[in-house]
Design a protein around this motif. Structure first.
Motif, PDB file in Angstrom:
ATOM      1  N   PHE A  13       0.833  -1.205   0.000  1.00  0.00           N
ATOM      2  CA  PHE A  13       0.000   0.000   0.000  1.00  0.00           C
ATOM      3  C   PHE A  13       0.865   1.251   0.000  1.00  0.00           C
ATOM      4  O   PHE A  13       0.587   2.217  -0.731  1.00  0.00           O
ATOM      5  CB  PHE A  13      -0.921  -0.011   1.220  1.00  0.00           C
ATOM      6  CG  PHE A  13      -1.878   1.148   1.276  1.00  0.00           C
ATOM      7  CD1 PHE A  13      -2.934   1.246   0.376  1.00  0.00           C
ATOM      8  CD2 PHE A  13      -1.724   2.152   2.221  1.00  0.00           C
ATOM      9  CE1 PHE A  13      -3.816   2.316   0.420  1.00  0.00           C
ATOM     10  CE2 PHE A  13      -2.601   3.232   2.276  1.00  0.00           C
ATOM     11  CZ  PHE A  13      -3.651   3.307   1.369  1.00  0.00           C
ATOM     12  N   GLN A  14       1.929   1.262   0.791  1.00  0.00           N
ATOM     13  CA  GLN A  14       2.799   2.425   0.871  1.00  0.00           C
ATOM     14  C   GLN A  14       3.573   2.651  -0.424  1.00  0.00           C
ATOM     15  O   GLN A  14       3.941   3.791  -0.742  1.00  0.00           O
ATOM     16  CB  GLN A  14       3.769   2.271   2.043  1.00  0.00           C
ATOM     17  CG  GLN A  14       3.095   2.370   3.407  1.00  0.00           C
ATOM     18  CD  GLN A  14       4.034   2.060   4.556  1.00  0.00           C
ATOM     19  OE1 GLN A  14       5.185   1.628   4.358  1.00  0.00           O
ATOM     20  NE2 GLN A  14       3.557   2.240   5.768  1.00  0.00           N
ATOM     21  N   ASN A  15       3.808   1.571  -1.181  1.00  0.00           N
ATOM     22  CA  ASN A  15       4.535   1.712  -2.445  1.00  0.00           C
ATOM     23  C   ASN A  15       3.835   2.658  -3.413  1.00  0.00           C
ATOM     24  O   ASN A  15       4.489   3.326  -4.227  1.00  0.00           O
ATOM     25  CB  ASN A  15       4.711   0.343  -3.109  1.00  0.00           C
ATOM     26  CG  ASN A  15       5.863  -0.444  -2.518  1.00  0.00           C
ATOM     27  OD1 ASN A  15       6.724   0.123  -1.840  1.00  0.00           O
ATOM     28  ND2 ASN A  15       5.884  -1.740  -2.759  1.00  0.00           N
ATOM     29  N   GLY A  22       1.519   6.918  -8.003  1.00  0.00           N
ATOM     30  CA  GLY A  22       0.274   6.724  -7.272  1.00  0.00           C
ATOM     31  C   GLY A  22      -0.571   7.979  -7.246  1.00  0.00           C
ATOM     32  O   GLY A  22      -1.802   7.919  -7.397  1.00  0.00           O
ATOM     33  N   TYR A  23       0.066   9.120  -7.083  1.00  0.00           N
ATOM     34  CA  TYR A  23      -0.658  10.393  -7.056  1.00  0.00           C
ATOM     35  C   TYR A  23      -1.180  10.759  -8.445  1.00  0.00           C
ATOM     36  O   TYR A  23      -2.282  11.304  -8.584  1.00  0.00           O
ATOM     37  CB  TYR A  23       0.251  11.496  -6.526  1.00  0.00           C
ATOM     38  CG  TYR A  23       0.718  11.270  -5.115  1.00  0.00           C
ATOM     39  CD1 TYR A  23      -0.093  11.603  -4.039  1.00  0.00           C
ATOM     40  CD2 TYR A  23       1.968  10.713  -4.846  1.00  0.00           C
ATOM     41  CE1 TYR A  23       0.325  11.402  -2.722  1.00  0.00           C
ATOM     42  CE2 TYR A  23       2.397  10.504  -3.546  1.00  0.00           C
ATOM     43  CZ  TYR A  23       1.577  10.852  -2.491  1.00  0.00           C
ATOM     44  OH  TYR A  23       1.996  10.642  -1.202  1.00  0.00           O
ATOM     45  N   ALA A  73      -2.840  -0.350 -14.972  1.00  0.00           N
ATOM     46  CA  ALA A  73      -1.716   0.499 -14.571  1.00  0.00           C
ATOM     47  C   ALA A  73      -1.348   0.277 -13.110  1.00  0.00           C
ATOM     48  O   ALA A  73      -0.176   0.352 -12.734  1.00  0.00           O
ATOM     49  CB  ALA A  73      -2.064   1.971 -14.805  1.00  0.00           C
ATOM     50  N   VAL A  74      -2.341   0.000 -12.277  1.00  0.00           N
ATOM     51  CA  VAL A  74      -2.101  -0.220 -10.851  1.00  0.00           C
ATOM     52  C   VAL A  74      -1.474  -1.580 -10.586  1.00  0.00           C
ATOM     53  O   VAL A  74      -0.603  -1.728  -9.728  1.00  0.00           O
ATOM     54  CB  VAL A  74      -3.423  -0.083 -10.059  1.00  0.00           C
ATOM     55  CG1 VAL A  74      -3.260  -0.566  -8.623  1.00  0.00           C
ATOM     56  CG2 VAL A  74      -3.896   1.372 -10.061  1.00  0.00           C
ATOM     57  N   THR A  75      -1.892  -2.594 -11.343  1.00  0.00           N
ATOM     58  CA  THR A  75      -1.462  -3.967 -11.047  1.00  0.00           C
ATOM     59  C   THR A  75      -0.275  -4.450 -11.871  1.00  0.00           C
ATOM     60  O   THR A  75       0.310  -5.487 -11.542  1.00  0.00           O
ATOM     61  CB  THR A  75      -2.623  -4.943 -11.287  1.00  0.00           C
ATOM     62  OG1 THR A  75      -3.046  -4.871 -12.662  1.00  0.00           O
ATOM     63  CG2 THR A  75      -3.805  -4.600 -10.390  1.00  0.00           C
ATOM     64  N   ALA A 111      -6.830  -1.876  -1.525  1.00  0.00           N
ATOM     65  CA  ALA A 111      -7.023  -0.732  -0.622  1.00  0.00           C
ATOM     66  C   ALA A 111      -6.748   0.579  -1.341  1.00  0.00           C
ATOM     67  O   ALA A 111      -7.452   1.578  -1.127  1.00  0.00           O
ATOM     68  CB  ALA A 111      -6.115  -0.875   0.598  1.00  0.00           C
ATOM     69  N   TYR A 112      -5.730   0.593  -2.201  1.00  0.00           N
ATOM     70  CA  TYR A 112      -5.412   1.807  -2.954  1.00  0.00           C
ATOM     71  C   TYR A 112      -6.559   2.176  -3.893  1.00  0.00           C
ATOM     72  O   TYR A 112      -6.988   3.340  -3.955  1.00  0.00           O
ATOM     73  CB  TYR A 112      -4.121   1.608  -3.745  1.00  0.00           C
ATOM     74  CG  TYR A 112      -3.808   2.729  -4.700  1.00  0.00           C
ATOM     75  CD1 TYR A 112      -3.363   3.965  -4.241  1.00  0.00           C
ATOM     76  CD2 TYR A 112      -3.974   2.559  -6.078  1.00  0.00           C
ATOM     77  CE1 TYR A 112      -3.083   5.003  -5.129  1.00  0.00           C
ATOM     78  CE2 TYR A 112      -3.692   3.587  -6.957  1.00  0.00           C
ATOM     79  CZ  TYR A 112      -3.250   4.801  -6.479  1.00  0.00           C
ATOM     80  OH  TYR A 112      -2.988   5.825  -7.358  1.00  0.00           O
ATOM     81  N   VAL A 113      -7.074   1.187  -4.628  1.00  0.00           N
ATOM     82  CA  VAL A 113      -8.194   1.435  -5.537  1.00  0.00           C
ATOM     83  C   VAL A 113      -9.439   1.864  -4.756  1.00  0.00           C
ATOM     84  O   VAL A 113     -10.166   2.776  -5.167  1.00  0.00           O
ATOM     85  CB  VAL A 113      -8.488   0.177  -6.378  1.00  0.00           C
ATOM     86  CG1 VAL A 113      -9.768   0.339  -7.189  1.00  0.00           C
ATOM     87  CG2 VAL A 113      -7.318  -0.127  -7.315  1.00  0.00           C
TER      88      VAL A 113
END
Length: 246
Positions: A13-15, A22-23, A73-75, A111-113
């Protein structure tokens, strides 16, 4: 959640916030969804001002579109980056089982999504202050969106486990996500017999979001999303075990 999964979850999650990526994902997704929410999209989803209804339904209906681009893009880096950098070998030397690794990464990305979905809460509160917002229907919209996001994340993570190239993982996940989206009954109904169309659309992730988008919490759709994620997790674990034996 056991300690091993918790450690992996926090790391993953912190990555997403240790780099600008991420932003950037968050800003792009929210900006596009807000623009289409207020001004509509290709006539298929009405604009908020034109609908004249105190609801975030049209915002949530945009998520299947944005997930097709956002989730890959996230995964794409979840396993591909670990394999490319060699850190996957380091993870194997630690007291983590394959299931711990898969669940830790899944929960971190999910959690990020989910956080991006919940970032629309200020919009929801603003609409609630403007008119009569159906709280129950709104809750169903958020629940369905988060479940659908988890299903797409689990699919993208499985794809990422088969390659060390992030671009390859992105393209393949995008293709599968688009396929699952196009399997929706409303898009294929005119090209297949009703019985066949109904059977095929059952496997569409966006099809099972339809009841949530109408403000209904359907147990069968909830079970479908959870079962889909469980299947992707099981296949991911088998993939890691197979790779470890090579």
């Amino acid at each position: 959640m056991n300690h091993s999964i918790s450690v992996l979850f926090k790391r993953e999650f912190q990555n997403y916030f240790n780099t600008p990526i991420g932003y950037v994902f968050a800003v792009v997704m929210l900006f596009l969804n807000l623009v289409f929410f207020f001004y509509g999209i290709f006539g298929s989803i009405p604009a908020f001002w034109g609908a004249r209804i105190a609801s975030v339904e049209s915002f949530m209906k945009l998520l299947p579109f944005t997930f097709i681009l956002l989730i890959p893009a996230v995964t794409m880096r979840l396993w591909a980056e670990e394999r490319r950098s060699g850190t996957i070998e380091l993870l194997r030397t630690m007291p983590f089982t394959e299931l711990d690794l898969v669940l830790g990464k899944l929960f971190g990305a999910w959690a990020y999504v989910s956080l991006l979905i919940l970032a629309s809460l200020p919009l929801t509160i603003s609409i609630w202050m403007m008119g009569r917002l159906d709280v129950g229907a709104t809750f169903a919209l958020y629940l369905g969106s988060i479940l659908m996001g988890g299903a797409y994340v689990s699919l993208g993570m499985l794809v990422s486990s088969f390659t060390k190239e992030q671009i390859v993982a992105f393209v393949i996940t995008f293709f599968f996500s688009l396929t699952f989206f196009l399997m929706n009954l409303y898009l294929i109904g005119q090209h297949l017999p009703p019985a066949v169309a109904s059977f095929v659309s059952f496997f569409s992730l966006s099809f099972h979001f339809n009841s949530f988008s109408r403000g209904l919490i359907d147990l069968s759709d909830t079970i479908f999303f959870l079962s889909f994620m469980a299947l992707m997790v099981a296949l991911n674990v088998l993939r890691l075990r197979q790779e470890a034996r090579v």
